[in-house]
Design an enzyme around this catalytic site. Structure first.
Site, mmCIF file in Angstrom:
data_model
loop_
_atom_site.group_PDB
_atom_site.id
_atom_site.type_symbol
_atom_site.label_atom_id
_atom_site.label_comp_id
_atom_site.label_asym_id
_atom_site.label_seq_id
_atom_site.Cartn_x
_atom_site.Cartn_y
_atom_site.Cartn_z
ATOM 1 N N ASN A 1 -20.519 -17.456 6.244
ATOM 2 C CA ASN A 1 -19.647 -16.563 5.509
ATOM 3 C C ASN A 1 -20.003 -15.124 5.653
ATOM 4 O O ASN A 1 -20.161 -14.039 4.839
ATOM 5 C CB ASN A 1 -19.313 -16.911 3.987
ATOM 6 C CG ASN A 1 -18.393 -15.969 3.241
ATOM 7 O OD1 ASN A 1 -17.520 -15.774 3.806
ATOM 8 N ND2 ASN A 1 -18.725 -15.591 2.173
ATOM 9 N N TYR B 1 -21.989 -9.482 -3.818
ATOM 10 C CA TYR B 1 -21.327 -10.110 -2.553
ATOM 11 C C TYR B 1 -19.741 -9.946 -2.472
ATOM 12 O O TYR B 1 -19.050 -10.442 -3.319
ATOM 13 C CB TYR B 1 -21.682 -11.337 -2.253
ATOM 14 C CG TYR B 1 -21.656 -11.818 -0.852
ATOM 15 C CD1 TYR B 1 -22.658 -11.566 -0.189
ATOM 16 C CD2 TYR B 1 -20.604 -12.211 -0.265
ATOM 17 C CE1 TYR B 1 -22.563 -11.518 1.414
ATOM 18 C CE2 TYR B 1 -20.414 -12.497 1.046
ATOM 19 C CZ TYR B 1 -21.615 -12.232 2.125
ATOM 20 O OH TYR B 1 -21.458 -12.423 3.328
ATOM 21 N N GLY B 2 -19.242 -9.273 -1.616
ATOM 22 C CA GLY B 2 -17.647 -9.274 -1.255
ATOM 23 C C GLY B 2 -16.920 -9.256 -2.332
ATOM 24 O O GLY B 2 -17.038 -8.412 -3.283
ATOM 25 N N THR C 1 -7.660 -12.285 10.176
ATOM 26 C CA THR C 1 -8.210 -11.164 10.985
ATOM 27 C C THR C 1 -7.924 -11.435 12.678
ATOM 28 O O THR C 1 -7.482 -10.317 13.037
ATOM 29 C CB THR C 1 -9.589 -10.983 10.538
ATOM 30 O OG1 THR C 1 -9.873 -10.773 9.345
ATOM 31 C CG2 THR C 1 -9.949 -9.610 11.385
ATOM 32 N N CYS D 1 -9.469 -18.486 7.742
ATOM 33 C CA CYS D 1 -8.593 -19.363 8.677
ATOM 34 C C CYS D 1 -7.855 -18.668 9.649
ATOM 35 O O CYS D 1 -6.932 -18.687 10.185
ATOM 36 C CB CYS D 1 -7.402 -20.065 7.798
ATOM 37 S SG CYS D 1 -7.986 -21.114 6.574
ATOM 38 N N HIS E 1 -1.870 -12.431 -0.584
ATOM 39 C CA HIS E 1 -3.082 -12.946 0.202
ATOM 40 C C HIS E 1 -2.512 -12.943 1.779
ATOM 41 O O HIS E 1 -2.511 -13.961 2.431
ATOM 42 C CB HIS E 1 -3.669 -14.067 -0.062
ATOM 43 C CG HIS E 1 -5.055 -14.077 0.590
ATOM 44 N ND1 HIS E 1 -5.719 -15.413 0.688
ATOM 45 C CD2 HIS E 1 -5.926 -13.269 1.047
ATOM 46 C CE1 HIS E 1 -7.120 -15.259 1.189
ATOM 47 N NE2 HIS E 1 -6.939 -14.192 1.297
ATOM 48 N N ARG F 1 -20.340 -11.344 7.042
ATOM 49 C CA ARG F 1 -19.395 -10.322 7.260
ATOM 50 C C ARG F 1 -19.406 -9.079 8.068
ATOM 51 O O ARG F 1 -20.566 -8.697 7.871
ATOM 52 C CB ARG F 1 -18.763 -10.141 5.675
ATOM 53 C CG ARG F 1 -18.210 -11.473 4.948
ATOM 54 C CD ARG F 1 -16.919 -11.729 5.322
ATOM 55 N NE ARG F 1 -16.385 -12.964 4.384
ATOM 56 C CZ ARG F 1 -15.312 -13.041 3.951
ATOM 57 N NH1 ARG F 1 -14.519 -12.049 4.212
ATOM 58 N NH2 ARG F 1 -15.036 -14.200 3.472
ATOM 59 N N SER G 1 -8.610 -18.238 2.884
ATOM 60 C CA SER G 1 -9.633 -17.480 3.372
ATOM 61 C C SER G 1 -10.379 -18.096 4.641
ATOM 62 O O SER G 1 -10.429 -19.392 4.529
ATOM 63 C CB SER G 1 -10.886 -17.591 2.262
ATOM 64 O OG SER G 1 -10.129 -16.731 1.064
ATOM 65 N N LYS H 1 -10.060 -8.477 -4.256
ATOM 66 C CA LYS H 1 -9.533 -10.020 -4.652
ATOM 67 C C LYS H 1 -9.205 -9.614 -6.175
ATOM 68 O O LYS H 1 -7.968 -10.082 -6.679
ATOM 69 C CB LYS H 1 -10.258 -10.841 -4.598
ATOM 70 C CG LYS H 1 -10.864 -11.277 -3.106
ATOM 71 C CD LYS H 1 -9.511 -11.569 -2.297
ATOM 72 C CE LYS H 1 -10.067 -11.979 -0.974
ATOM 73 N NZ LYS H 1 -9.004 -12.264 0.217
ATOM 74 N N ASP I 1 -5.592 -8.525 5.367
ATOM 75 C CA ASP I 1 -5.953 -9.711 4.078
ATOM 76 C C ASP I 1 -4.815 -9.869 2.972
ATOM 77 O O ASP I 1 -4.924 -10.666 2.312
ATOM 78 C CB ASP I 1 -7.518 -9.426 3.720
ATOM 79 C CG ASP I 1 -7.925 -10.587 2.722
ATOM 80 O OD1 ASP I 1 -7.797 -11.672 3.005
ATOM 81 O OD2 ASP I 1 -8.670 -10.240 1.612
ATOM 82 N N ASN J 1 -1.351 -17.645 20.318
ATOM 83 C CA ASN J 1 -0.464 -17.831 19.037
ATOM 84 C C ASN J 1 0.781 -16.731 19.406
ATOM 85 O O ASN J 1 1.565 -16.872 18.643
ATOM 86 C CB ASN J 1 -1.235 -17.263 17.922
ATOM 87 C CG ASN J 1 -2.361 -18.576 17.697
ATOM 88 O OD1 ASN J 1 -2.182 -19.696 18.091
ATOM 89 N ND2 ASN J 1 -3.276 -18.177 16.901
ATOM 90 N N ARG K 1 -17.508 -15.772 -2.298
ATOM 91 C CA ARG K 1 -16.838 -15.703 -3.757
ATOM 92 C C ARG K 1 -17.351 -17.122 -4.595
ATOM 93 O O ARG K 1 -17.376 -18.158 -3.992
ATOM 94 C CB ARG K 1 -15.547 -15.821 -3.401
ATOM 95 C CG ARG K 1 -14.896 -14.517 -3.081
ATOM 96 C CD ARG K 1 -13.569 -14.120 -2.906
ATOM 97 N NE ARG K 1 -12.910 -15.415 -1.896
ATOM 98 C CZ ARG K 1 -12.208 -16.698 -2.248
ATOM 99 N NH1 ARG K 1 -12.374 -16.864 -3.529
ATOM 100 N NH2 ARG K 1 -12.090 -17.388 -1.166
#
Ligand code: OXD
Ligand code: MN
Length: 622
Positions: free
Chosen positions: A401, A235-236, A291, A288, A264, A403, A286, A244, A311, A533, A96
């Site tokens: 990055n 891209y994305g 997913t 982090c 987000h 994907r 983003s 977004k 997301d 987690n 991005r």
């Protein structure tokens, strides 16, 4: 009237479509305002052909074949990865582009200090020139799409045109795209228009390149008229405009005006050994681990986590007064590196086939590989640039990055309620960032307003999801820094106000802050993360149920010494102490940094958050 000189009016039913823009064949009838808009875009961008997407499997198949023929994608070995493909982007089009993302509100202050503002009239004039003839020699695809299950009162619709078949395939996975969405528009739903061009017109007879794009890029939003224009990138988030650009930047403005939240955030359903289920929404910047958390396989017996979204979440106060949320997307556009059978077995299972990978590496037998997929890399690969690669190459085989794009339906942990049109009831909200220091593993906010303060002060180390220096710490409030379509000071005020409205309703969700990424004095991660987690989620749920007590600390409530379930985990007392350590001097410096950040919003900064900062300083005083 030209497309870019004037904002789209809400409805232009009497304007006849240009015949070139009208769909033919069995395509359902198109609302006049959509047809008129498509005709206007076509007049400006001059595509050779117009294709109205129906969203069918046949159409997707044909486009995938076209992309193979164009050299944009290659089919992977069908025996190893059925019906899956690898795309290699142009080297300059890999993330991005925040520096080329614009919010064009009439008043500069309505975009605020965190956005690139451009004057709407000047930008319209500029874009008029940029898009003129930009689709020459290409097909313009028209994609009606719905964000959220079609027919859901929480869903919203849009129409994106693009001259990139790769973007059509991506959008087909990420949204409910096709004639059903068009029917929702015909039934009267207000729709958001989005124009996308790769900015690479083809002269007659000119041979295309595998990844057409342009060195000049624009991702432009007109929040007041709810319009999106994107140029130069495929891209994305730069190109899948439903994601977004619409579901966050434009939707955040709609949410402000209509009294809801566009965030987000991932959404999960957590079921305790008692059989009781809870829904959590979590905001992280983003790349982090959203997913990974969305698909968490708990390491603790008896607990399950099911996926609703990874997301984006749209949250509203439902008719029952409860906070309800939907995932507006229909697929995952996930970061590949770091995803493995150990870190996210559910994602690995999700990606068994029917997946488009972009900028990963490929193996000799025609499958995919990326850093972190296996501990030892294969001896030979083709890297994301298409070059031969060995472990000695000294470069990354997959782009950081890179994907995967895959349907949410394919996820084995998808909750049966993930498409509930009314949304799921949210019990807790989590904010997180990637912080080597200062921020404890988990804290609970004292109340909603303190929770808003925690959200507003998230800072995180920059990842590869956008251009910029990886690792640099930046404030990323609510993980929305690149995605809020208006002044973030007003956005904070909207959150505070939303809490006041929630307080009048049945129940206010609890707010927590987490940091899976804290490092010890030796520089290594203190917390194992991933499946473990779930231990933190367990504590949160016990807090919701009132069965776990908490200790007060300057930053919020933290687990008591035996509060976290650490059974089966090797964790020294020293590491546990470091995980929750709150160094007052360092935190006072951080409070100064927060004050500076707050100051950038001037008088748009809500007084309540300044008050929260003073309360924090009081707790940090010696
Ligand atoms: C994403 C991002 O692609 O946040 O989800 O960059
Ligand atoms: Mn994201």
């Amino acid at each position: 009237m030209t497309l870019l000189d004037h904002p789209r009016t809400a409805s232009t039913p009497d304007r006849a479509p240009a015949s070139a823009a009208a769909p033919t064949g069995a395509y359902p009838s198109v609302p006049a305002d959509v047809a008129a808009w498509v005709a206007e875009v076509a007049e400006l961008t001059q595509p050779a052909e117009i294709h109205w997407c129906d969203g069918s499997t046949r159409e997707r198949h044909d486009l995938l074949q076209l992309l193979v023929a164009n050299g944009t994608i290659e089919q992977l070995n069908p025996e190893l990865r059925p019906y899956s493909f690898i795309a290699r982007s142009h080297e300059s089009d890999v993330a991005r582009l925040e520096s080329r993302t614009f919010i064009c509100s009439t008043d500069r202050d309505d975009a605020g200090p965190t956005n690139n503002w451009a004057d709407p009239a000047a930008m319209r004039a500029e874009l008029q020139g940029v898009f003129r003839g930009s689709m020459r020699g290409r097909t313009m695809y028209v994609m009606p799409f719905s964000m959220g299950p079609i027919g859901s009162p929480m869903a919203k619709v849009g129409v994106q045109v693009t001259d990139s078949p790769y973007v059509v395939v991506s959008n087909g996975t990420m949204t409910r795209m096709g004639t059903d969405a068009l029917q929702a528009i015909s039934a009267g739903a207000d729709w958001v228009p989005a124009v996308h061009s790769v900015g690479a017109p083809l002269a007659a007879g000119e041979k295309d390149v595998p990844w057409p794009c342009n060195d000049t890029k624009y991702i432009v939003h007109f929040p007041e008229t709810r319009e999106i224009f994107s140029y130069g990138s495929a891209y994305g988030g730069n190109a899948i405009l439903a994601k977004k650009a619409f579901a966050l930047r434009i939707a955040s403005v709609q949410a402000r005006d209509e009294g809801w939240l566009a965030e987000h955030m991932l959404l999960i359903k957590v079921t305790a050994p008692t059989g009781k289920s809870y829904h959590l929404a979590a905001a992280f910047p983003s790349a982090c681990g959203k997913t990974n958390l969305a698909m968490l396989a708990p390491s603790i017996p008896g607990w399950t986590v099911e996926t609703i979204g990874d997301d984006i979440a749209w949250l509203r106060i439902g008719a029952d007064g409860r906070l309800r949320a939907i995932n507006p997307e229909a697929g995952f556009f996930g970061v590949a590196p770091g995803t493995s059978a150990a870190t996210n077995p559910t994602a690995i299972d999700t990606l068994w086939g029917n997946t488009v990978f972009t900028n990963v590496a490929t193996t000799e037998d025609g499958d995919v590989w990326w850093e972190g997929m296996t501990s030892t890399p294969p001896a030979k690969l083709t890297d994301w640039r298409g070059q031969p690669w060995t472990p000695d190459s000294g470069t990354k085989a997959a782009h950081p990055n890179s994907r995967f794009t895959v349907s949410a339906r394919q996820c084995p942990s998808i909750a049966s309620t993930w498409e509930d049109p009314e949304g799921v009831v949210i019990d807790a909200i989590i904010f997180g960032g990637r912080r080597a220091t200062n921020v404890p593993l988990v804290v609970e906010a004292r109340d909603w307003d303190h929770g808003v303060f925690l959200g507003a002060t998230i800072a995180s180390e920059q990842t590869a999801a956008a251009e910029g220096t990886v690792g640099e710490l930046r404030r990323d409030p609510f993980a929305m820094l690149p995605f809020c379509g208006y002044n973030m000071g007003d956005y904070f005020a909207h959150w505070l106000d939303f809490g006041r409205r929630l307080r009048r309703s049945a129940r206010v969700p609890r707010v927590f802050q987490v940091n899976w990424f804290r490092k010890g004095s030796d520089g290594s991660f203190l917390w194992p993360g991933f499946g473990d987690n779930a231990r933190v989620l367990q504590w949160m749920i016990e807090r919701l149920d009132g069965t776990a007590c908490a200790e007060d600390s300057p930053l919020g409530s933290i687990p008591t010494a035996d509060g976290l379930n650490l059974e089966g985990l090797e964790m020294s007392d020293e590491h546990l102490t470091e995980l929750f350590a709150q160094d007052k001097a360092a935190l006072r410096t951080e409070a100064d940094d927060i004050e500076q950040f707050f100051d950038t919003f001037g008088d748009r900064m809500p007084a309540e958050l300044r008050r929260q900062l003073e309360l924090l300083r009081g707790r940090l005083a010696d």
